[in-house]
Design a protein around this motif. Structure first.
Motif, PDB file in Angstrom:
ATOM      1  N   GLN A  86       0.806  -1.218   0.000  1.00  0.00           N
ATOM      2  CA  GLN A  86       0.000   0.000   0.000  1.00  0.00           C
ATOM      3  C   GLN A  86       0.838   1.266   0.000  1.00  0.00           C
ATOM      4  O   GLN A  86       0.299   2.360   0.013  1.00  0.00           O
ATOM      5  N   TYR A  87       2.165   1.152  -0.049  1.00  0.00           N
ATOM      6  CA  TYR A  87       3.031   2.312   0.084  1.00  0.00           C
ATOM      7  C   TYR A  87       3.777   2.607  -1.200  1.00  0.00           C
ATOM      8  O   TYR A  87       4.294   1.714  -1.851  1.00  0.00           O
ATOM      9  N   ASP A  88       3.849   3.876  -1.573  1.00  0.00           N
ATOM     10  CA  ASP A  88       4.721   4.296  -2.647  1.00  0.00           C
ATOM     11  C   ASP A  88       6.139   4.326  -2.103  1.00  0.00           C
ATOM     12  O   ASP A  88       6.358   4.527  -0.915  1.00  0.00           O
ATOM     13  N   VAL A  89       7.108   4.183  -2.974  1.00  0.00           N
ATOM     14  CA  VAL A  89       8.503   4.175  -2.535  1.00  0.00           C
ATOM     15  C   VAL A  89       8.846   5.451  -1.773  1.00  0.00           C
ATOM     16  O   VAL A  89       9.571   5.420  -0.801  1.00  0.00           O
ATOM     17  N   GLU A  90       8.296   6.584  -2.199  1.00  0.00           N
ATOM     18  CA  GLU A  90       8.600   7.848  -1.509  1.00  0.00           C
ATOM     19  C   GLU A  90       8.150   7.835  -0.055  1.00  0.00           C
ATOM     20  O   GLU A  90       8.630   8.610   0.751  1.00  0.00           O
ATOM     21  N   GLU A  91       7.176   6.991   0.281  1.00  0.00           N
ATOM     22  CA  GLU A  91       6.653   6.948   1.637  1.00  0.00           C
ATOM     23  C   GLU A  91       7.518   6.117   2.576  1.00  0.00           C
ATOM     24  O   GLU A  91       7.310   6.147   3.768  1.00  0.00           O
ATOM     25  N   PHE A  92       8.438   5.356   2.039  1.00  0.00           N
ATOM     26  CA  PHE A  92       9.286   4.528   2.893  1.00  0.00           C
ATOM     27  C   PHE A  92      10.310   5.402   3.601  1.00  0.00           C
ATOM     28  O   PHE A  92      10.856   6.334   3.039  1.00  0.00           O
ATOM     29  N   ASP A  93      10.535   5.102   4.856  1.00  0.00           N
ATOM     30  CA  ASP A  93      11.636   5.705   5.589  1.00  0.00           C
ATOM     31  C   ASP A  93      12.133   4.679   6.592  1.00  0.00           C
ATOM     32  O   ASP A  93      11.487   3.674   6.833  1.00  0.00           O
ATOM     33  N   HIS A 146       8.319   3.018   7.642  1.00  0.00           N
ATOM     34  CA  HIS A 146       8.056   2.017   6.605  1.00  0.00           C
ATOM     35  C   HIS A 146       9.348   1.619   5.905  1.00  0.00           C
ATOM     36  O   HIS A 146       9.531   1.922   4.724  1.00  0.00           O
ATOM     37  N   PRO A 147      10.257   0.933   6.600  1.00  0.00           N
ATOM     38  CA  PRO A 147      11.497   0.513   5.937  1.00  0.00           C
ATOM     39  C   PRO A 147      11.187  -0.409   4.758  1.00  0.00           C
ATOM     40  O   PRO A 147      10.378  -1.334   4.879  1.00  0.00           O
ATOM     41  N   VAL A 148      11.794  -0.146   3.623  1.00  0.00           N
ATOM     42  CA  VAL A 148      11.517  -0.915   2.415  1.00  0.00           C
ATOM     43  C   VAL A 148      11.816  -2.406   2.613  1.00  0.00           C
ATOM     44  O   VAL A 148      11.129  -3.253   2.056  1.00  0.00           O
ATOM     45  N   HIS A 149      12.784  -2.739   3.429  1.00  0.00           N
ATOM     46  CA  HIS A 149      13.154  -4.147   3.617  1.00  0.00           C
ATOM     47  C   HIS A 149      12.135  -4.924   4.443  1.00  0.00           C
ATOM     48  O   HIS A 149      12.275  -6.129   4.597  1.00  0.00           O
ATOM     49  N   TYR A 150      11.092  -4.280   4.955  1.00  0.00           N
ATOM     50  CA  TYR A 150      10.041  -4.974   5.690  1.00  0.00           C
ATOM     51  C   TYR A 150       8.755  -5.099   4.877  1.00  0.00           C
ATOM     52  O   TYR A 150       7.708  -5.394   5.419  1.00  0.00           O
ATOM     53  N   GLN A 190      17.606   7.912  15.764  1.00  0.00           N
ATOM     54  CA  GLN A 190      16.797   6.991  14.968  1.00  0.00           C
ATOM     55  C   GLN A 190      16.245   5.852  15.825  1.00  0.00           C
ATOM     56  O   GLN A 190      15.088   5.458  15.668  1.00  0.00           O
ATOM     57  N   ASP A 191      17.047   5.333  16.743  1.00  0.00           N
ATOM     58  CA  ASP A 191      16.558   4.285  17.634  1.00  0.00           C
ATOM     59  C   ASP A 191      15.488   4.809  18.584  1.00  0.00           C
ATOM     60  O   ASP A 191      14.538   4.098  18.904  1.00  0.00           O
ATOM     61  N   LEU A 192      15.614   6.045  19.020  1.00  0.00           N
ATOM     62  CA  LEU A 192      14.564   6.636  19.860  1.00  0.00           C
ATOM     63  C   LEU A 192      13.258   6.774  19.081  1.00  0.00           C
ATOM     64  O   LEU A 192      12.177   6.515  19.611  1.00  0.00           O
ATOM     65  N   LEU A 193      13.366   7.149  17.819  1.00  0.00           N
ATOM     66  CA  LEU A 193      12.174   7.258  16.984  1.00  0.00           C
ATOM     67  C   LEU A 193      11.543   5.889  16.746  1.00  0.00           C
ATOM     68  O   LEU A 193      10.315   5.753  16.701  1.00  0.00           O
ATOM     69  N   LYS A 194      12.368   4.865  16.613  1.00  0.00           N
ATOM     70  CA  LYS A 194      11.838   3.510  16.454  1.00  0.00           C
ATOM     71  C   LYS A 194      11.140   3.052  17.739  1.00  0.00           C
ATOM     72  O   LYS A 194      10.065   2.449  17.688  1.00  0.00           O
ATOM     73  N   ALA A 195      11.738   3.354  18.892  1.00  0.00           N
ATOM     74  CA  ALA A 195      11.089   3.020  20.171  1.00  0.00           C
ATOM     75  C   ALA A 195       9.743   3.736  20.261  1.00  0.00           C
ATOM     76  O   ALA A 195       8.743   3.143  20.691  1.00  0.00           O
ATOM     77  N   GLN A 196       9.708   4.976  19.841  1.00  0.00           N
ATOM     78  CA  GLN A 196       8.464   5.752  19.852  1.00  0.00           C
ATOM     79  C   GLN A 196       7.435   5.133  18.908  1.00  0.00           C
ATOM     80  O   GLN A 196       6.246   5.050  19.236  1.00  0.00           O
ATOM     81  N   TRP A 197       7.895   4.668  17.737  1.00  0.00           N
ATOM     82  CA  TRP A 197       6.995   4.036  16.779  1.00  0.00           C
ATOM     83  C   TRP A 197       6.346   2.803  17.398  1.00  0.00           C
ATOM     84  O   TRP A 197       5.135   2.615  17.305  1.00  0.00           O
TER      85      TRP A 197
END
Length: 85
Positions: free
Chosen positions: A8-15, A19-23, A65-72
């Motif tokens: 459901q995601y466009d490539v531009e939406e991955f971050d 939304h990491p592309v590898h997942y 980045q890890d803090l943002l992942k914990a927040q996610w």
């Protein structure tokens, strides 16, 4: 130029946080497959573990980045508890 879509995601939406592309190679978000496989209790425990992991390592690996992942993962857990996710 053609626009690449994965699920459901466009490539531009991955971050790397939301939304990491590898997942999402097959169009199914990995987190959704884990939720389906583990059930409510197992999924909440999985989310708690990931929150702890990213908080534990943020000073030594990926910093903010890890803090943002914990927040996610925390936001995902709140959504599950509230019945929104």
């Amino acid at each position: 130029m053609t626009e690449l879509k994965l699920g459901q995601y466009d490539v531009e939406e991955f971050d790397d946080v939301n939304h990491p592309v590898h997942y999402n190679y097959t169009g199914v978000e990995c987190i959704d497959a884990i939720q389906a496989a583990t059930g409510v209790d197992g999924f909440e425990t999985y989310l708690q573990g990931n929150i702890m992991k990213y908080l534990w390592r943020y000073r030594y690996k990926n910093g903010k980045q890890d803090l943002l992942k914990a927040q996610w993962y925390l936001n995902k857990l709140i959504g599950v508890v509230d019945g929104d996710d």
